[in-house]
Design an enzyme around this catalytic site. Structure first.
Site, PDB file in Angstrom:
ATOM      1  N   LEU A 187      -2.585   0.364   1.170  1.00 16.52           N
ATOM      2  CA  LEU A 187      -3.557   0.415   0.081  1.00 16.52           C
ATOM      3  C   LEU A 187      -3.602   1.856  -0.402  1.00 16.52           C
ATOM      4  CD1 LEU A 187      -6.702  -1.666   1.205  1.00 16.52           C
ATOM      5  CD2 LEU A 187      -4.913  -2.356  -0.398  1.00 16.52           C
ATOM      6  N   ASP A 188      -3.666   2.038  -1.717  1.00 16.92           N
ATOM      7  CA  ASP A 188      -3.822   3.384  -2.245  1.00 16.92           C
ATOM      8  C   ASP A 188      -5.095   4.011  -1.700  1.00 16.92           C
ATOM      9  OD1 ASP A 188      -1.593   2.837  -3.772  1.00 16.92           O
ATOM     10  OD2 ASP A 188      -2.742   2.404  -5.593  1.00 16.92           O
ATOM     11  N   ARG A 189      -5.093   5.316  -1.627  1.00 16.31           N
ATOM     12  CA  ARG A 189      -6.277   6.039  -1.167  1.00 16.31           C
ATOM     13  C   ARG A 189      -7.530   5.611  -1.932  1.00 16.31           C
ATOM     14  NH1 ARG A 189      -7.101  12.647  -1.296  1.00 16.31           N
ATOM     15  NH2 ARG A 189      -9.356  12.618  -0.983  1.00 16.31           N
ATOM     16  N   THR A 224      -8.186   2.842  -3.470  1.00 19.95           N
ATOM     17  CA  THR A 224      -8.465   1.407  -3.458  1.00 19.95           C
ATOM     18  C   THR A 224      -9.234   1.041  -2.199  1.00 19.95           C
ATOM     19  OG1 THR A 224      -6.408   0.997  -4.656  1.00 19.95           O
ATOM     20  CG2 THR A 224      -7.427  -0.885  -3.571  1.00 19.95           C
ATOM     21  N   ARG A 268      -1.990  -1.169 -11.112  1.00 20.30           N
ATOM     22  CA  ARG A 268      -2.390  -0.094 -12.019  1.00 20.30           C
ATOM     23  C   ARG A 268      -1.350   0.100 -13.118  1.00 20.30           C
ATOM     24  NH1 ARG A 268      -3.324   4.491  -7.610  1.00 20.30           N
ATOM     25  NH2 ARG A 268      -3.701   5.781  -9.456  1.00 20.30           N
TER      26      ARG A 268
END
Length: 243
Positions: A61-63, A65, A164
Site C-alpha cells: 500500500l502506498d504510504r 493510502t 491514482r
C-alpha cells in the site's frame, strides 16, 4: 482457527490466525523501509513488535493510502499468498474521492509504464462504480461550483500507483494526491474541509486461504478524516463550513 484480538494501541488487527495477520494501516505510514525515504517507523517493524513475531508483507500500500494490509507469519505462507497476487486472483476494493462526476460504472483500460524510461506500458485495468456524487458551492476557474464523486475502484492488475494514475488518465484526479492530482482541488479540501490526506482507502481484500479450503474477506471501514470528509461532502452536511 481465527484468533480474535482486541484493538491494539498502534494497529487495529482485522484478522489473525497462525499463518496470516491483517491490519488497518493508517495513512502516512510506509509498509517497509525505503532507500529513498527518511521515515523512522514502518508497518513491518511496528506489527512485529506488536504481536511479538516476524512478519512478511504480501502486497503493498502506498504510504498515503490507508486500509487493509496483509502479512504472512512465515516465508512459505508469504510465497503461497504472493502467488495469488501475482496471478491477479485476489479481489481488491478501494474507496476514493475524485474530482468531477464519473460515470455510474466503467473500466479504465490503459497501459502503465513500470518506470518513466520504459519503452512501453504494461496492460492495466481498473473497474469502478460511483457510490455518490456532490456539487459544492465553491467557485473554481470559470465555474461557480465544484463536483466530486465517491467511487469504489477495483484494480484488476497490480501496477504501481495504478488507481491514482488511471483516474488521472480520465481527468478525475484523486483528492489529496500530490503526485498525480489537481493542486486546485487539493487546496480547496485543505482550506475548506481541513483535509490534508490522500482520499484513497483499501476497503477490502478477498482471497483463498492458503491452507484451508475457504475464501476469506478482510475489511477495514473508513475512519478519521476520510469519514468526516465523506459525511460532509456527500451527505451535504454544511459543506461550506470552515474546519
Amino acid at each position: 482457527m481465527t484468533v480474535s484480538l482486541e484493538s491494539s494501541p498502534r494497529f487495529r488487527i482485522v484478522y489473525q490466525d497462525q499463518w496470516l495477520c491483517a491490519i488497518d494501516k493508517p495513512c502516512d505510514l510506509m509498509v517497509h523501509q525505503s532507500k529513498l525515504g527518511t521515515d523512522r517507523q514502518f508497518a513491518v517493524q511496528l506489527l512485529r513488535d506488536q504481536i511479538g513475531q516476524k512478519v512478511w508483507p504480501v502486497h503493498r500500500l502506498d504510504r498515503a493510502t490507508s486500509g487493509v494490509l496483509l502479512f504472512a507469519l512465515d516465508r512459505e505462507t508469504a510465497s503461497a499468498v504472493g502467488r495469488q497476487f501475482m496471478a491477479q486472483s485476489v479481489d481488491k476494493r478501494y474507496l476514493a474521492v475524485v474530482r468531477g462526476w464519473v460515470d455510474a460504472a466503467g473500466e479504465i483500460d490503459h497501459p502503465l509504464k513500470k518506470h518513466k524510461t520504459a519503452a512501453e506500458g504494461q496492460p492495466s485495468q481498473t473497474g469502478y462504480r460511483r457510490l455518490a456524487k456532490a456539487e459544492l458551492p465553491f467557485p473554481m476557474g470559470e465555474h461557480d461550483t465544484v463536483r466530486y464523486s465517491l467511487v469504489e475502484a477495483v484494480p484488476k492488475s497490480g501496477r504501481r500507483h495504478q488507481i491514482r494514475r488511471h483516474f488521472k488518465h480520465i481527468s478525475h484526479h484523486l483528492i489529496g494526491d500530490t503526485t498525480y492530482g489537481d493542486g486546485r482541488h487539493n487546496r480547496l479540501f485543505r482550506q475548506h474541509l481541513g483535509c490534508h490526506r490522500l482520499l484513497l482507502h483499501a476497503a477490502s481484500l478477498e482471497l483463498r486461504h492458503p491452507y484451508e479450503c475457504r475464501d476469506i474477506r478482510l475489511a477495514a471501514s473508513l475512519n478519521d478524516k476520510f469519514t468526516e470528509v465523506v459525511d460532509r461532502v456527500f451527505g451535504q452536511i454544511d459543506a461550506s463550513r470552515a474546519p
